[in-house]
Design a protein around this motif. Structure first.
Motif, mmCIF file in Angstrom:
data_model
loop_
_atom_site.group_PDB
_atom_site.id
_atom_site.type_symbol
_atom_site.label_atom_id
_atom_site.label_comp_id
_atom_site.label_asym_id
_atom_site.label_seq_id
_atom_site.Cartn_x
_atom_site.Cartn_y
_atom_site.Cartn_z
ATOM 1 N N THR A 36 6.316 -6.782 3.194
ATOM 2 C CA THR A 36 5.983 -6.027 4.403
ATOM 3 C C THR A 36 4.550 -6.312 4.833
ATOM 4 O O THR A 36 4.263 -6.422 6.029
ATOM 5 N N TYR A 50 0.839 -1.209 0.000
ATOM 6 C CA TYR A 50 0.000 0.000 0.000
ATOM 7 C C TYR A 50 0.872 1.257 0.000
ATOM 8 O O TYR A 50 0.632 2.201 -0.751
ATOM 9 N N GLY A 85 -7.010 -7.585 0.879
ATOM 10 C CA GLY A 85 -5.737 -6.903 0.616
ATOM 11 C C GLY A 85 -4.549 -7.731 1.076
ATOM 12 O O GLY A 85 -4.690 -8.880 1.506
ATOM 13 N N VAL A 129 0.611 -1.842 15.885
ATOM 14 C CA VAL A 129 1.635 -2.665 15.242
ATOM 15 C C VAL A 129 2.367 -1.831 14.203
ATOM 16 O O VAL A 129 1.737 -1.280 13.290
ATOM 17 N N ASP A 130 3.682 -1.726 14.343
ATOM 18 C CA ASP A 130 4.517 -1.023 13.364
ATOM 19 C C ASP A 130 5.561 -1.981 12.819
ATOM 20 O O ASP A 130 6.259 -2.639 13.589
ATOM 21 N N GLY A 134 -10.134 -5.345 5.855
ATOM 22 C CA GLY A 134 -9.292 -5.190 4.655
ATOM 23 C C GLY A 134 -8.893 -6.553 4.142
ATOM 24 O O GLY A 134 -7.783 -6.773 3.670
ATOM 25 N N VAL A 166 -2.266 -7.347 3.676
ATOM 26 C CA VAL A 166 -2.214 -7.690 5.105
ATOM 27 C C VAL A 166 -3.325 -8.692 5.429
ATOM 28 O O VAL A 166 -3.100 -9.709 6.095
ATOM 29 N N ALA A 222 -6.651 -3.520 9.347
ATOM 30 C CA ALA A 222 -5.780 -2.834 8.386
ATOM 31 C C ALA A 222 -6.449 -1.574 7.857
ATOM 32 O O ALA A 222 -5.964 -0.969 6.909
ATOM 33 N N VAL A 223 -7.575 -1.165 8.465
ATOM 34 C CA VAL A 223 -8.449 -0.168 7.835
ATOM 35 C C VAL A 223 -8.559 1.146 8.625
ATOM 36 O O VAL A 223 -8.678 2.221 8.043
ATOM 37 N N LEU A 231 -3.387 -1.142 -7.343
ATOM 38 C CA LEU A 231 -3.496 -1.321 -5.889
ATOM 39 C C LEU A 231 -4.262 -0.146 -5.280
ATOM 40 O O LEU A 231 -5.151 -0.324 -4.440
ATOM 41 N N SER A 247 -13.752 -9.341 6.764
ATOM 42 C CA SER A 247 -14.561 -8.187 6.370
ATOM 43 C C SER A 247 -13.996 -7.626 5.080
ATOM 44 O O SER A 247 -12.821 -7.241 5.013
ATOM 45 N N THR A 248 -14.824 -7.579 4.037
ATOM 46 C CA THR A 248 -14.351 -7.146 2.723
ATOM 47 C C THR A 248 -15.416 -6.345 1.990
ATOM 48 O O THR A 248 -16.609 -6.549 2.203
HETATM 49 N N1 LIG Z 1 1.816 -0.522 10.468
HETATM 50 C C1 LIG Z 1 2.622 -0.964 9.518
HETATM 51 O O1 LIG Z 1 3.828 -1.096 9.695
HETATM 52 C C2 LIG Z 1 2.016 -1.349 8.201
HETATM 53 C C3 LIG Z 1 2.641 -2.296 7.377
HETATM 54 C C4 LIG Z 1 1.989 -2.687 6.199
HETATM 55 C C5 LIG Z 1 0.778 -2.105 5.847
HETATM 56 N N2 LIG Z 1 0.241 -1.155 6.656
HETATM 57 C C6 LIG Z 1 -1.054 -0.540 6.331
HETATM 58 O O2 LIG Z 1 -2.034 -1.548 6.319
HETATM 59 C C7 LIG Z 1 -3.045 -1.226 5.369
HETATM 60 C C8 LIG Z 1 -3.218 -2.391 4.412
HETATM 61 O O3 LIG Z 1 -2.027 -2.569 3.629
HETATM 62 P P1 LIG Z 1 -2.047 -3.596 2.412
HETATM 63 O O4 LIG Z 1 -0.654 -3.667 1.901
HETATM 64 O O5 LIG Z 1 -2.766 -4.825 2.808
HETATM 65 O O6 LIG Z 1 -2.940 -2.772 1.362
HETATM 66 P P2 LIG Z 1 -3.951 -3.334 0.243
HETATM 67 O O7 LIG Z 1 -3.449 -4.593 -0.339
HETATM 68 O O8 LIG Z 1 -4.250 -2.179 -0.632
HETATM 69 O O9 LIG Z 1 -5.245 -3.714 1.113
HETATM 70 C C9 LIG Z 1 -6.030 -2.758 1.790
HETATM 71 C C10 LIG Z 1 -7.440 -3.290 1.862
HETATM 72 O O10 LIG Z 1 -8.209 -2.413 2.682
HETATM 73 C C11 LIG Z 1 -9.546 -2.415 2.239
HETATM 74 N N3 LIG Z 1 -9.965 -1.028 1.977
HETATM 75 C C12 LIG Z 1 -9.460 -0.167 1.056
HETATM 76 N N4 LIG Z 1 -10.097 1.008 1.106
HETATM 77 C C13 LIG Z 1 -11.030 0.903 2.092
HETATM 78 C C14 LIG Z 1 -12.012 1.784 2.614
HETATM 79 N N5 LIG Z 1 -12.194 3.035 2.144
HETATM 80 N N6 LIG Z 1 -12.800 1.334 3.609
HETATM 81 C C15 LIG Z 1 -12.658 0.085 4.104
HETATM 82 N N7 LIG Z 1 -11.749 -0.807 3.637
HETATM 83 C C16 LIG Z 1 -10.946 -0.382 2.643
HETATM 84 C C17 LIG Z 1 -9.598 -3.259 0.978
HETATM 85 O O11 LIG Z 1 -9.994 -4.562 1.366
HETATM 86 P P3 LIG Z 1 -11.322 -5.247 0.766
HETATM 87 O O12 LIG Z 1 -11.230 -5.086 -0.732
HETATM 88 O O13 LIG Z 1 -11.247 -6.644 1.228
HETATM 89 O O14 LIG Z 1 -12.460 -4.461 1.338
HETATM 90 C C18 LIG Z 1 -8.162 -3.310 0.533
HETATM 91 O O15 LIG Z 1 -7.861 -4.486 -0.183
HETATM 92 C C19 LIG Z 1 -2.593 0.067 4.700
HETATM 93 O O16 LIG Z 1 -3.224 1.159 5.328
HETATM 94 C C20 LIG Z 1 -1.095 0.089 4.963
HETATM 95 O O17 LIG Z 1 -0.575 1.392 4.954
HETATM 96 C C21 LIG Z 1 0.829 -0.773 7.815
#
Ligand SMILES: NC(=O)c1ccc[n+]([C@@H]2O[C@H](COP(=O)([O-])OP(=O)(O)OC[C@H]3O[C@@H](n4cnc5c(N)ncnc54)[C@H](OP(=O)(O)O)[C@@H]3O)[C@@H](O)[C@H]2O)c1
Length: 328
Positions: free
Chosen positions: A130, A45, A161, A270-271, A158, A163, A223-224, A315, A181-182
């Motif tokens: 990641t 993301y 996605g 979680v970071d 999420g 995560v 993740a949301v 993405l 939840s999706t």
């Molecule tokens: N804390 C950390 O160190 C860390 C590390 C990695 C990622 N992250 C964060 O974790 C999140 C997910 O990362 P990812 O790589 O899995 O991204 P991703 O593959 O784009 O998945 C995010 C998922 O969130 C859901 N989503 C998107 N927009 C939304 C909205 N407006 N309302 C509700 N759900 C929504 C969708 O799932 P559905 O299609 O299933 O609804 C999407 O597939 C991001 O915010 C990213 O920045 C944080």
């Protein structure tokens, strides 16, 4: 062999951000004790935000984006790392303030690198990336807080996605009952194939939250963020635990203290970026042991480096299912 190599580079001027493939030499790389021949990277993301310029992820220009890579060490001045070692890099500001993984070569600090666990390939490591390593940190957070399979259902938001998919596969293999939840309800069969027992529509969680709602979850991986996390908190069982890592809906948290003070709910942050090396190594060892590699293959697709910008755009448009490995 020519020492020039291909890299994606982001630059910025008064007209805005430009993203181009360039030929660089090792002299163009930043300081570091270890040079790596990058074999695979992935698109997270954060990479999507960086490449599309939707958020100010890149802090130095020009810069090679890509917050993850895995490959083989070409040269090392670090005591614990030798030429020929297979290594993984996640985070530490790589792809943000330090040149990243969308290039055939990378140079980083040796203490940022995790050895590739035995039995795992560099492609599998980047299928995890990641996103998947963060899923493992979330699962470890739930376990550290004593959440057990017999305590009740675990919600993953999420879910389709990066995560979410890896979190479902990990939790299911560990014996938890997982609810996904999706917004992509058409992905029900895919999510159940990963190990979800049922799915809910993310719209159930996306509106304003009540202070408390009917209890439902023993644990959650979120993740949301935003209203979704506020609703999840309001639905947690007594002493339930939420591991929060993302902001796909937003970085706000319009919640109340009621779940904390009346139900003893725990919210664990979680970071992955600055996570200490020992916990990273533990997470990667756990991934080698607890993640079903057939399920990982089922949620992974491969793309060449040339297609990385298109993948980042997809993405951001919510069109990518699971994980994409970039074959560098
Ligand atoms: N804390 C950390 O160190 C860390 C590390 C990695 C990622 N992250 C964060 O974790 C999140 C997910 O990362 P990812 O790589 O899995 O991204 P991703 O593959 O784009 O998945 C995010 C998922 O969130 C859901 N989503 C998107 N927009 C939304 C909205 N407006 N309302 C509700 N759900 C929504 C969708 O799932 P559905 O299609 O299933 O609804 C999407 O597939 C991001 O915010 C990213 O920045 C944080």
């Amino acid at each position: 062999m020519s020492d020039s190599f291909k890299a994606l580079q982001i630059d910025k001027n008064d007209d805005g951000q430009s993203v181009n493939f360039v030929q660089l030499t090792e002299d163009d790389l930043m300081e570091g004790s270890v040079t790596v021949a990058v074999e695979h990277s992935t698109v997270n993301y954060k990479d999507g935000l960086a490449i599309t310029g939707k958020a100010p992820i890149i802090r130095k220009f020009p810069l090679i984006p890509g917050i993850d890579f895995a490959g083989t060490v070409l040269s090392s001045n670090h005591d614990d790392i030798a030429e020929g070692d297979k290594v993984i890099l996640n985070g530490w500001g790589v792809g943000e303030g330090h040149n990243g993984g969308y290039a055939e070569r990378a140079r980083v600090k040796g203490e940022w690198l995790v050895p590739l666990p035995d039995g795992m390939t560099t492609a599998q490591a980047m299928a995890i990336g990641t996103a998947g390593y963060t899923s493992m940190l979330c699962v470890m957070a739930l376990q550290d807080q004593g959440v057990k399979p017999e305590d009740g259902e675990i919600l993953v938001t999420g879910a389709a996605g990066g995560v979410g998919t890896v979190a479902i596969a990990l939790l299911a293999k560990l014996g938890y009952t997982v609810v996904a939840s999706t917004g992509r309800v058409e992905e029900e069969d895919f999510l159940k194939g990963l190990g979800a027992s049922s799915i809910i529509n993310r719209e159930e969680l996306s509106g304003p939250a009540k202070p408390l709602a009917k209890t439902r979850w023993a644990g959650a991986v979120d993740a949301v963020g935003s209203n979704t996390l506020a609703n999840v908190l309001s639905q947690m069982n007594y002493l339930g635990v939420v591991a929060a890592c993302g902001l796909a809906q937003g970085f706000d948290l319009p919640a109340t203290v009621m779940p904390f003070i009346l139900r003893g709910v725990k919210l664990i942050g979680v970071d992955s970026v600055m996570c200490p090396l020992e916990r990273r190594k533990a997470a990667w060892q756990r991934l080698a042991q607890d993640l079903d590699m057939d399920k990982l293959a089922a949620l992974t697709s491969h793309q060449p480096l040339d297609n990385v910008v298109a993948v980042a755009n997809d993405l951001m448009a919510g069109k990518v299912r699971g994980r994409v490995v970039i074959d560098v």
